[in-house]
Scaffold this active site. Structure first.
Site, mmCIF file in Angstrom:
data_model
loop_
_atom_site.group_PDB
_atom_site.id
_atom_site.type_symbol
_atom_site.label_atom_id
_atom_site.label_comp_id
_atom_site.label_asym_id
_atom_site.label_seq_id
_atom_site.Cartn_x
_atom_site.Cartn_y
_atom_site.Cartn_z
ATOM 1 N N LEU A 29 0.859 -1.051 0.104
ATOM 2 C CA LEU A 29 0.240 -0.113 -0.188
ATOM 3 C C LEU A 29 0.742 1.292 0.022
ATOM 4 O O LEU A 29 1.441 1.659 1.245
ATOM 5 C CB LEU A 29 -0.916 0.125 1.300
ATOM 6 N N GLU A 30 1.157 1.934 -1.104
ATOM 7 C CA GLU A 30 2.049 2.867 -1.302
ATOM 8 C C GLU A 30 1.444 4.256 -0.986
ATOM 9 O O GLU A 30 2.230 5.384 -1.271
ATOM 10 C CB GLU A 30 2.742 2.719 -2.754
#
Length: 579
Positions: free
Chosen positions: A404-405
């Site tokens: 989850l950037e």
């Protein structure tokens, strides 16, 4: 909008949709549309208490009595059936479309609803001789039972109509069952009005696995389907007398009941049985030093691969990516069969099993550069855990990767991953792929999440690319693309609380795999040696060595293949040879 305009638009829509579907000859659709021009859409009227099914032998329980099928094309079969014990099977051949008809007694100036359940090849349902406008409806080939329905109004002197089913030239056999001509009693129908069936008997557990329980029960007279309940909640509906309930936790007991259904309603619930899933399978353990590779479920110019094509040096294959749903926190996975050259779901699942049989772990990755999954409260945490576990059960994945950037909430992602671990058991693989900025301090949410789940965490493969310069554990700034950048930033994780076996180095497989940060495989190997053996270091040398360092990761197996597998051919053997 006029009826004519509506029909024109619908015909255009049918043609447009079918032009985009592979394998349907144009001449078939021209003929289909021509035939379908007779279709008339009418609003079904409300049934009255005196309405009955005017068809005879509507469920084909008496063979083909009252029915006539062209060219001996019809027969009755015991499987598949929608209700009762038998159904019609009709097979088109040559210039025959397997038309089966029945003359049905009706009342003049009356409205009737014509319906039937169908399955298999192209199937048409209609009525002629109505005295007004003859009607028909149809469906393309269907692998499951589907209900066709239309209505017609009889003329002032009409006392009988001909109802029919037929298939299409050159297409597969079709099945039909439980036909109904529902309306005022024309005096010719003999099938009794259905009553609510009795509760099923003989419910028993016929098999179990680590994630499913199979059930079987006795046939109920007059039933057309059955509902299956788990712990009091309906979980599936079937037409036969068996079902397998999936998505269950390993080594867990569940209670089950079944009801019978037909058009009159649902029966009381059966007696309760208990089924207990087996303990979850524990596959081969990961090697001490492992290589992780992301596999692209899309075509972005890299080599398009089937999972079976992934180079054997990869020990963990992260399938990128699961998709967010409209339910907060929940995800799903959809194989991009079209983008992957027709790769089918069945092939994909078989390839997962083959990789696992070879000692590999295949996991599903959540997020990516454009991932929008948000887990920020108890409900979304529960949704995340339940949906990821469901995806794992459906495809056979060994675990999940958190990529989850766009940030995460340490409190609720921790809750979600612990809940998932409770469902999946000790064999669950959890990997993470934070950006360099996410692991600069133990107070960062990503780093905190990793520490929160340290007891169940497999590996953190930080992305040493697309970041620019960053601080190392010695407080100095290092530029990406060097041995020092890799070792000094890995040092932060190694000294910040993660076990060496939970730290991996994430690099692009080629210059095309990332916007910046690519280093030659030889540089990756030097960094691995520096951290595990104290050799091959640059200006930064760790205060101690970490011989249990897990290994390395790359984005992606596809970009690696595009470059002739140069990355995995060099880094893979080196990782596996570490002390």
């Amino acid at each position: 909008m006029t009826l004519g305009l509506v029909w024109t638009n619908l015909v255009d829509m049918f043609i447009h949709r079918r032009q985009g579907r592979r394998g349907r000859p144009a001449r078939l659709w021209a003929a289909t549309v021509t035939s379908a021009l007779s279709l008339t859409f009418l609003s079904a009227g409300h049934a009255s208490a005196a309405d009955v099914n005017n068809a005879k032998n509507a469920g084909f329980e008496s063979g083909l009595t009252n029915w006539t099928c062209s060219a001996n094309s019809g027969t009755t079969v015991t499987s598949p059936v929608h209700g009762g014990a038998t159904a019609l099977k009709a097979t088109p051949a040559g210039q025959d479309n397997a038309r089966c008809t029945q003359s049905v007694a009706v009342k003049p100036n009356s409205t009737y609803t014509l319906s039937a359940w169908v399955q298999g090849g192209y199937t048409y349902l209609g009525a002629t001789g109505t005295g007004t406008t003859d009607v028909s409806t149809w469906t393309p080939d269907s692998s499951a039972w589907k209900q066709l329905s239309t209505t017609f109004t009889t003329g002032a002197s009409t006392t009988s109509v001909t109802v029919y089913t037929h298939g299409w030239y050159g297409q597969a056999a079709y099945y039909a069952d439980d036909l109904s001509v529902f309306g005022p009693d024309g005096g010719g129908g003999t099938d009794p009005t259905p009553t609510i069936p009795g509760a099923p008997s003989g419910l028993a557990v016929s098999g179990t696995s680590s994630s499913s329980v199979s059930l079987a029960w006795n046939t109920v007279s007059g039933a057309t389907g059955y509902n299956v309940y788990r712990n009091g909640t309906k979980v599936t509906a079937v037409t036969g007398t068996s079902a397998t309930v999936t998505g269950l936790a390993a080594a867990t007991s569940y209670s089950f009941q079944v009801t019978a259904t037909n058009s009159a309603g649902e029966s009381p619930k059966s007696a309760t049985v208990t089924g207990t899933t087996t303990a979850g399978p524990v596959g081969p353990a990961l090697p001490k030093h492992a290589v992780t590779g992301y596999w692209q479920n899309f075509n972005n110019g890299a080599t398009v691969q089937k999972l079976a094509d992934v180079q054997s040096q990869y020990d963990i294959i992260a399938v990128a990516f699961a998709d967010a749903t409209t339910t907060p926190g929940a995800v799903t996975f959809n194989l991009d069969s079209a983008g992957l050259g027709g790769y089918t779901v069945d092939q994909f699942k078989a390839d997962i099993r083959a990789k696992q049989a070879a000692g590999k772990k295949v996991i599903v990755s959540v997020g990516g550069e454009r991932g929008t999954v948000s887990v920020n409260d108890p409900t979304s945490a529960t949704n995340f855990a339940n949906s990821v576990y469901s995806v794992m059960q459906e495809y056979g994945f060994d675990g999940v990767d958190i990529d989850l950037e766009n940030g995460l909430n340490a409190t609720y992602m921790t809750q979600a991953l612990r809940s998932l671990s409770a469902k999946a058991g000790s064999s669950l693989v959890i990997t993470m792929a934070p950006q360099t900025i996410d692991m600069q301090s133990t107070s960062n949410s990503y780093f905190q999440t990793a520490l929160n789940i340290k007891d169940i965490l497999t590996v953190v493969n930080m992305q040493y690319y697309n970041s620019g310069s960053m601080l190392g554990c010695d407080g100095k700034v290092y530029s990406q693309g060097s041995v020092d950048f890799l070792t000094a930033l890995a040092c932060i994780q190694l000294e910040g609380g993660l076990a060496p076996s939970q730290v991996g180095l994430g690099l692009p497989a080629s210059t095309r795999g990332a916007g910046s940060g690519y280093v030659a495989p030889s540089v990756v190997n030097s960094a691995l040696d520096c951290l595990t053996k104290g050799t091959g270091c640059g200006s930064f040398k760790p205060s101690r060595t970490y011989p249990d360092l897990r290994g390395a990761m790359t984005w992606s197996t596809n970009w690696d293949a595009t470059a002739g597998n140069a990355w995995s051919n060099a880094v893979g053997p080196h990782v596996h040879a570490l002390p």
